[in-house]
Design a protein around this motif. Structure first.
Motif, short mmCIF file in Angstrom:
data_model
loop_
_atom_site.label_atom_id
_atom_site.label_comp_id
_atom_site.label_asym_id
_atom_site.label_seq_id
_atom_site.Cartn_x
_atom_site.Cartn_y
_atom_site.Cartn_z
N ASN A 68 -4.69 13.13 1.70
CA ASN A 68 -3.43 12.38 1.81
C ASN A 68 -3.79 10.92 2.04
N ASP A 69 -3.90 10.17 0.97
CA ASP A 69 -4.37 8.79 1.04
C ASP A 69 -3.23 7.81 0.78
N VAL A 70 -3.39 6.59 1.28
CA VAL A 70 -2.41 5.53 1.06
C VAL A 70 -3.15 4.29 0.58
N LEU A 71 -2.64 3.69 -0.51
CA LEU A 71 -3.15 2.41 -1.01
C LEU A 71 -2.01 1.42 -0.99
N GLU A 72 -2.19 0.30 -0.28
CA GLU A 72 -1.22 -0.78 -0.28
C GLU A 72 -1.90 -2.02 -0.85
N PHE A 73 -1.38 -2.50 -1.98
CA PHE A 73 -1.97 -3.62 -2.69
C PHE A 73 -0.89 -4.69 -2.82
N THR A 74 -1.01 -5.81 -2.11
CA THR A 74 0.04 -6.81 -2.09
C THR A 74 -0.51 -8.22 -2.27
N ASN A 75 0.31 -9.08 -2.88
CA ASN A 75 0.07 -10.53 -2.97
C ASN A 75 -1.34 -10.87 -3.45
N SER A 76 -1.82 -10.15 -4.44
CA SER A 76 -3.19 -10.33 -4.90
C SER A 76 -3.25 -10.54 -6.40
N VAL A 77 -4.39 -11.01 -6.86
CA VAL A 77 -4.62 -11.26 -8.28
C VAL A 77 -5.88 -10.52 -8.69
N VAL A 78 -5.79 -9.79 -9.81
CA VAL A 78 -6.97 -9.19 -10.43
C VAL A 78 -7.02 -9.72 -11.86
N ARG A 79 -8.07 -10.47 -12.18
CA ARG A 79 -8.15 -11.07 -13.51
C ARG A 79 -8.62 -10.06 -14.56
N GLY A 80 -9.30 -9.02 -14.13
CA GLY A 80 -9.71 -7.96 -15.04
C GLY A 80 -8.77 -6.78 -14.96
N ASN A 81 -9.31 -5.60 -15.12
CA ASN A 81 -8.52 -4.37 -15.08
C ASN A 81 -8.60 -3.72 -13.71
N VAL A 82 -7.55 -3.01 -13.35
CA VAL A 82 -7.52 -2.23 -12.11
C VAL A 82 -7.57 -0.76 -12.49
N CYS A 83 -8.55 -0.05 -11.99
CA CYS A 83 -8.68 1.38 -12.29
C CYS A 83 -8.65 2.15 -10.98
N ILE A 84 -7.68 3.08 -10.88
CA ILE A 84 -7.61 3.95 -9.72
C ILE A 84 -7.95 5.35 -10.19
N PHE A 85 -8.92 5.95 -9.57
CA PHE A 85 -9.26 7.32 -9.88
C PHE A 85 -9.09 8.11 -8.61
N PHE A 86 -8.02 8.89 -8.55
CA PHE A 86 -7.78 9.74 -7.40
C PHE A 86 -8.18 11.15 -7.80
N TYR A 87 -9.22 11.66 -7.21
CA TYR A 87 -9.76 12.96 -7.57
C TYR A 87 -9.59 13.94 -6.43
N GLN A 88 -8.86 15.00 -6.67
CA GLN A 88 -8.88 16.10 -5.72
C GLN A 88 -10.24 16.79 -5.80
N LEU A 89 -10.57 17.56 -4.80
CA LEU A 89 -11.87 18.24 -4.79
C LEU A 89 -12.01 19.23 -5.94
N SER A 90 -10.88 19.63 -6.54
CA SER A 90 -10.95 20.57 -7.66
C SER A 90 -11.68 19.98 -8.86
N VAL A 91 -11.81 18.65 -8.88
CA VAL A 91 -12.60 18.04 -9.94
C VAL A 91 -14.06 18.48 -9.82
N TYR A 92 -14.49 18.66 -8.59
CA TYR A 92 -15.88 19.01 -8.35
C TYR A 92 -16.08 20.50 -8.10
N SER A 93 -15.09 21.14 -7.44
CA SER A 93 -15.14 22.58 -7.23
C SER A 93 -13.73 23.12 -7.31
N THR A 94 -13.54 24.22 -8.01
CA THR A 94 -12.20 24.72 -8.27
C THR A 94 -11.57 25.31 -7.02
N GLY A 95 -10.25 25.34 -7.01
CA GLY A 95 -9.54 26.03 -5.95
C GLY A 95 -8.84 25.14 -4.96
N TYR A 96 -9.10 23.85 -4.92
CA TYR A 96 -8.44 22.99 -3.96
C TYR A 96 -7.34 22.21 -4.66
N SER A 97 -6.11 22.29 -4.14
CA SER A 97 -5.02 21.58 -4.79
C SER A 97 -4.11 20.87 -3.79
#
Length: 185
Positions: A68-97
């Protein structure tokens, strides 16, 4: 610069001409800082990332592993790309959701925003931002997207999962809005 810690990190007023890599198992707060090249800011389960009033001159990657994560991104500049990868553990081992996360972007200028989630009841809120492009993919569970008062210069594309709810879209300017594979609208 590379920082790695087990506890929470507070970064304020830092100028890094090169790239920045931050990894911790605690919370991360970064404010009033400048990064001259690509940056990676990542945390682990059940943590908060607060990025307020920063400039990232390259790409910004925000890998978040699970929980259960929280990302707060405010009043900022990114000149390139922003990539968010939120991975549940099921990406690495099955069964967690479990887990749900909230990502919010407010009053910021971004390049392309790429959000990929696999959580249950994840929420993404984008308000008062200017983005070149939004691409969101949700793999499983249900996701809620709130898009308010933002400009998407090229496109906003929502694609994916079991239930994908665009629960508010007002005051936006779209050159193109493409919504694909949505079960619940």
């Amino acid at each position: 610069a590379s920082l790695s810690a087990y506890d929470s990190l507070f970064i304020s007023g830092v100028i890094v001409d090169a790239g920045l890599s931050v990894r911790t198992s605690g919370d991360v707060q970064m404010q009033y800082s400048y990064v001259g090249e690509d940056a990676l800011v990542g945390t682990f389960r059940d943590n908060t990332l607060i990025l307020n009033t920063n400039i990232f001159n390259g790409d910004l990657r925000l890998p978040i592993t699970s929980g259960n994560d929280v990302l707060e991104f405010t009043n900022s500049v990114v000149r390139g790309n922003v990539c968010i990868f939120f991975y549940q553990l099921s990406v690495y081992s099955t069964g967690y959701s479990g887990g749900s996360s909230v990502f919010s972007f407010t009053n910021s200028r971004l390049g392309a925003l790429d959000v990929r989630t696999n959580g249950n009841a994840d929420e993404v809120r984008i308000a008062g931002c200017v983005l070149d492009q939004l691409f969101a993919y949700h793999g499983a569970g249900s996701a809620r997207y709130e898009l308010t008062g933002s400009i998407f210069k090229r496109e906003a594309r929502l694609d994916g999962g079991d239930g994908f709810d665009l629960f508010r879209s007002s005051g936006n300017s779209f050159n193109g809005l493409e919504v694909l594979n949505i079960d619940a609208f």
